[in-house]
Scaffold this active site. Structure first.
Site, PDB file in Angstrom:
ATOM      1  N   LYS B 137       0.844  -1.189   0.000  1.00 21.89           N
ATOM      2  CA  LYS B 137       0.000   0.000   0.000  1.00 21.89           C
ATOM      3  C   LYS B 137       0.886   1.248   0.000  1.00 21.89           C
ATOM      4  O   LYS B 137       2.000   1.212   0.532  1.00 21.89           O
ATOM      5  CB  LYS B 137      -0.870  -0.036   1.261  1.00 21.89           C
ATOM      6  CG  LYS B 137      -1.955   1.016   1.344  1.00 21.89           C
ATOM      7  CD  LYS B 137      -2.782   0.811   2.616  1.00 21.89           C
ATOM      8  CE  LYS B 137      -3.941   1.778   2.701  1.00 21.89           C
ATOM      9  NZ  LYS B 137      -4.767   1.516   3.914  1.00 21.89           N
ATOM     10  N   SER B 212      -9.456   1.577   2.673  1.00 17.42           N
ATOM     11  CA  SER B 212      -8.501   2.380   1.951  1.00 17.42           C
ATOM     12  C   SER B 212      -7.429   1.552   1.240  1.00 17.42           C
ATOM     13  O   SER B 212      -6.711   2.104   0.409  1.00 17.42           O
ATOM     14  CB  SER B 212      -7.831   3.374   2.893  1.00 17.42           C
ATOM     15  OG  SER B 212      -7.075   2.698   3.881  1.00 17.42           O
ATOM     16  N   SER B 236      -9.912  -0.910   6.643  1.00 13.66           N
ATOM     17  CA  SER B 236      -9.225  -0.599   5.386  1.00 13.66           C
ATOM     18  C   SER B 236      -8.505  -1.761   4.728  1.00 13.66           C
ATOM     19  O   SER B 236      -8.131  -1.671   3.559  1.00 13.66           O
ATOM     20  CB  SER B 236      -8.241   0.565   5.590  1.00 13.66           C
ATOM     21  OG  SER B 236      -8.961   1.776   5.689  1.00 13.66           O
TER      22      SER B 236
END
Lengths: 564, 564
Positions: B137, B212, B236
């Protein structure tokens, strides 16, 4: 206009009533003749006062907690007689140094009798702490008792249930019998509050017992308890342990159960309170840690890390079995030179370890003041709102631990700071993270210096720049607080006592700082004569078992090196 | 007057430049013909587009990470060819769903070649992850690369060193090759920002990939990565895992290393971000957790709890070896009824577990909204000061994930709250402690209902009330956020896909709440057709190994119960 004095009357009356009730909880025939005020060292009075039988003296003077537990488990000593012995001695101690808050000997004896009956009927103990009396700092809620924590406003607040730790200790078979004194707000290295007054040092009553677990330190030194539980947010277990000559262990913050404890600055979690034991012996500390962890406290306390007791860690499996350790030694933090007996305790330990085949390398303190500053900022972030919320009766906030201080003078460090915003605390958390990284990297980097292939196994440093000081003279907590800042477990090991013949005052013509000069000025060997001196043994976060295992190595080395 | 538009021009220009540089990082011969916008389901395109060889398809479609690692370790597949295969497929995925941020295939191939050379020379692997490509990420700093995290202001910020996790992954032999997209501020369950734009769902590009960690979810679903690392403060990791049909695991907050990660609301530690893996297989999740923990991350990250991987826990030693487990099942949180496919996934799991000899008992959600409210209060405590500090270029704060939203309309929940004081946060910490105690006590109390002598071994619940929703329609994160509130590890297991023939819209004439009615209204089987559906498996704080071990039991039960 009358309301203020009414209110004052009210809190003062409440305190008077509380003290009367405390006095009434003491069995009349356990009162001893008053010891003259001029007799400053009272450490031997429990033995000489004539109240305890020979057998009671024998019971209370066992240092190895496991010996006590074994005699209890085999019914050689009954829980009732062990509880009676420690209760009597605790009451004697209280009369000498004012170390107790709640006294509930009746309940304790009832429970002890039940434990004896259980053992007789079932032929086995109720748990690993069967029959062992344990004292608690005045923070751990016990159903039906008040938890005053030195605040007048908390008089009359009776707990509706036990703290998780209390539940677990009872489940393990312990007997609770007294709770012990603290300073108002807890945020002091001495012990004095408006409700219960001042706890003094049994080795010299003109000196402080330390704080905030000062009641525990003084009680255990006098052997009114063999094992007690305190709390430590900046040194509150370690300072009284060092000042009173007992073992004291600050585990990492969330290793031991905290649920159901009353606290100061409650909810402040950046540098959180740690709960841990004080004892006459390292066996007491270790037995406590092991038996609480074996009860899986994380099943009851949401903040306790589920990390079972590791016997491998305790046996130092990853540290060569403890055969050849390498210690770091930090003589000072660079701005204040410790008093001669403190440096001598370090030197003695170093020599003993080297004689036992271990090695000791220098550890230089770096950025010490930054760690201290960040930590204080967390504590003061509320602009004193927490203290004020506990002073609702008109009881004044105490501004000094000095009995002769003008109560209207507020020292600089006690003037409420501007409250911080949540966002400001977030920034401080980031600062603390960088400091913790700095410490961790330095620790790991020692691997290239130790010769063992490992980083230093533990760090040795002073617990304070001095032994127990006169009341009101305990300044900052530089050497304890830093380990709270990084959340490292830290153990106090008693090493020696101040000897004016050896620990002479050095002549110094230059100083490292103003504080250095002030603290040098405080030293006079005669004031500190015969007062205990300890060292501090420190390891990385959550390595409790390792530090206790290494503690045994240090203890053994000191023992075989003979009296210093 | 000109300055505002200059500034705007500036950030827009910066973004244009950043995108150009991103485009330039894609090898020209890896570009595929544009897929028509009307083709919403692109899950098979990597297989059909013709760019990947048969062998590359075979490599990228291995689900069991251990098989891949074994083929790498035996040099049956070289690190270069494995890296090439995943890089190609990641680039294809990116062209389909816009899932990448940093692309550094050149560096990856260089490293892969070094690994191959090492293996050839030494006849052994460099570490447990030798040659495995891992996606990250857009939060984990990699030396020499920007970490933009979707903020224009962070373009051009090149990292001077690797995050601790990156160091450990490299040490373990992994190959890093891409980083993946996030929403601006991270605090959304979808993925869109001004710098890199929107990541869409590979099963239906009109739907969100979640967030996310949405870039990870979409990339892994398309098998452009077999294992990626995300972060989770309210769901997330789990929301994109559920929406994209992959495994996603949120460990407890301080189990995995976080040092050197850029973050939103950095320094907010009451409900802290957890870092964990997403993968096509449970083996990927478990291998990741084990191999990171085996590197002892606590020696490098000060916030990581030193709790080694426990094989005993993973083998469910304290859970009867996993032979006869008892699960709690929570069908809903009481105010919003999940859509039919979500309930069917739960039902399928329940039946499969019962068929395998396990039992399932009801778990009623209590005080759910309180957990949510407290957690949100922590996040909003700064009055948006953190967001504002990241929007220094004039780049606007995004107020909706709906592509058609009026950017000037600020929805209620995005209007900055009054900043809280440190003292107010302390009070919230106390509230959260009580809620965590409430949950823990309820969990432990199930011991009287399970018939196993233990509390429930794990809890099964929805990951969300819906499968992947149309862009901008992801409302609250009720089912994920509650486990952040109490810091419980939670695993998403893919179970099924929406089938309009089975998952018909129920007729309802009464609703539990306004939100219930709104969310019921969102359901139309045709919109969600073929979109994946998962379940969430939850256990107490820091019981990561137990949840992974039980995950295997659930997976096996689902497998042997056959296609639902």
């Amino acid at each position: 206009m009358a309301s203020v004095s009414d209110k004052q009357l009210h809190w003062e009356e409440q305190i008077a009533d509380k003290r009367k009730r405390q006095q009434a909880a003491i069995p009349k025939d356990w009162l001893i003749p008053q010891v003259p005020e001029g007799q400053t060292n009272v450490i031997d009075v429990p033995r000489t006062c004539g109240l305890l039988t020979e057998r009671e003296l024998k019971i209370t003077e066992v240092s190895n907690v496991n010996v006590l537990l074994q005699k209890l488990a085999t019914a050689e000593w009954s829980a009732v007689e062990v509880t009676t012995a420690f209760s009597k001695r605790a009451i004697v101690a209280h009369q000498l140094v004012n170390c107790l808050t709640e006294i509930f000997v009746d309940k304790a004896l009832e429970r002890a009798a039940e434990l004896d009956a259980y053992l007789k009927e079932h032929g086995k103990v109720t748990g690993p702490l069967h029959g062992l009396p344990i004292s608690l700092k005045d923070q751990f809620k016990i159903k039906g008792l008040e938890t005053t924590m030195g605040y007048a406003a908390w008089i009359g607040k009776y707990a509706e249930e036990d703290a998780v730790l209390v539940q677990l200790l009872l489940q393990a078979g312990a007997v609770l019998y007294v709770r012990t004194n603290v300073p108002q707000t807890l945020m002091w290295g001495e012990t004095y509050n408006n409700v219960f007054g001042r706890t003094v040092n049994p080795y010299n009553r003109r000196l402080t017992a330390g704080g905030s677990s000062g009641g525990e330190g003084a009680l255990i030194a006098l052997r009114g308890s063999v094992l007690g539980v305190g709390s430590d947010i900046g040194g509150s277990i370690r300072i009284p342990a060092h000042f009173c000559g007992v073992y004291g262990f600050r585990p990492s913050s969330h290793r031991m159960p905290s649920y159901g404890v009353v606290n100061s600055l409650d909810g402040q979690e950046s540098v959180a309170t740690a709960f841990g034991p004080l004892s006459n012996s390292l066996s007491g500390v270790t037995t406590y840690m092991r038996s609480v962890l074996e009860q899986e406290p994380w099943r009851h306390c949401p903040d306790t890390i589920p990390k079972p007791w590791s016997q491998d860690d305790y046996q130092l499996k990853a540290h060569g079995g403890g055969k050849k350790l390498c210690f770091g030694i930090m003589w000072d933090e660079g701005t204040i030179k410790p008093h001669p007996p403190i440096l001598r305790a370090l030197e003695t330990t170093k020599k003993a370890l080297e004689a036992a085949g271990h090695s000791v390398i220098e550890w230089k303190s770096l950025r010490h003041s930054e760690y201290i500053a960040v930590t204080r900022s967390f504590w003061l972030a509320d602009g004193s709102e927490d203290y004020n919320s506990c002073l609702t009766t008109g009881e004044p906030l105490i501004h000094s631990m000095d009995p002769n201080a003008d109560p209207n003078v507020i020292p600089d460090f006690r003037v409420p700071r501007q409250p911080l915003s949540a966002y400001q605390v977030w920034q401080l958390n980031k600062e603390r993270r960088e400091l913790r990284k700095h410490m961790l990297d330095r620790w790991q980097a020692t691997a290239s210096l130790t010769g063992t292939g490992r980083p230093i196994d533990a760090l040795i440093c002073p617990p304070a720049p001095y032994a127990a000081v006169p009341h009101g003279q305990k300044k900052s907590s530089l050497y304890t607080l830093i380990w709270n800042a990084v959340d490292y477990p830290a153990l106090i090991i008693p090493v020696t006592k101040v000897d004016p013949k050896i620990d002479v005052k050095p002549v110094r013509d230059s100083f490292w700082s103003t504080d250095d000069e002030v603290i040098h000025g405080m030293y006079d060997p005669e004031i500190y004569k015969d007062v205990p001196v300890g060292i501090q043994l420190v390891g990385p976060t959550l390595q409790e078992e390792v530090i206790l295992g290494i503690g045994e190595v240090v203890d053994a080395a000191l023992l075989s090196s003979g009296p210093d």
